[in-house]
Design an enzyme around this catalytic site. Sequence first.
Site, PDB file in Angstrom:
ATOM      1  CB  THR A 122     -15.881   9.925  30.553  1.00  0.00           C
ATOM      2  OG1 THR A 122     -15.782  10.002  31.976  1.00  0.00           O
ATOM      3  CG2 THR A 122     -14.957   8.839  30.041  1.00  0.00           C
ATOM      4  CG  ASP A 160      -0.280  -0.082   2.541  1.00  0.00           C
ATOM      5  OD1 ASP A 160       0.835  -0.655   2.631  1.00  0.00           O
ATOM      6  OD2 ASP A 160      -0.864   0.400   3.527  1.00  0.00           O
ATOM      7  NE  ARG A 161       3.916   3.281   4.891  1.00  0.00           N
ATOM      8  CZ  ARG A 161       4.739   3.598   5.865  1.00  0.00           C
ATOM      9  NH1 ARG A 161       5.409   2.675   6.494  1.00  0.00           N
ATOM     10  NH2 ARG A 161       4.874   4.848   6.228  1.00  0.00           N
TER      11      ARG A 161
END
Length: 151
Positions: A82, A6-7
Amino acid sequence: QAVGADRVANAVAAETFYGAPAIVVDFGTATNIDVIDEDGYYIGGAIAPGRQLMRRALFTGTAQLPEIPLSSELPQHPGSNTRETIRFGIDRGAVGLVRELVECSAGKYGCITRVVTGGDAPFFSAALGLPVTVPEFTLHGIRIAWSRCRD
């Protein structure tokens, strides 16, 4: 050989569509930053957890923190409950992380073009002012690489 396909595909697409040097920031499960040199070669990058993965890690790794959905808006102030504090911590933290990685990479390699892609790209493009958002960028890179191999 040690770099994910993918890179490499992102490097091929960046060089083809925008020229080089360039930085591709791919926002998916992980946040991948890929640096392409002036000759169009992948020269390095960074991998960090994406916003959803960070949320999941807090939920599964703690006893009482809830899993909260992604939001398209960047929180402007620290949270008062939170859910809001998780959003502020993760979303602002992720933006800061990406900003630092992109600035450091651009400073070292002189990259000017910044390509933003992936499922969470709209959030980061808006938050960081990174102008180029390309859907299915990795798939374009695979298609281009495949056509070059066949020729």
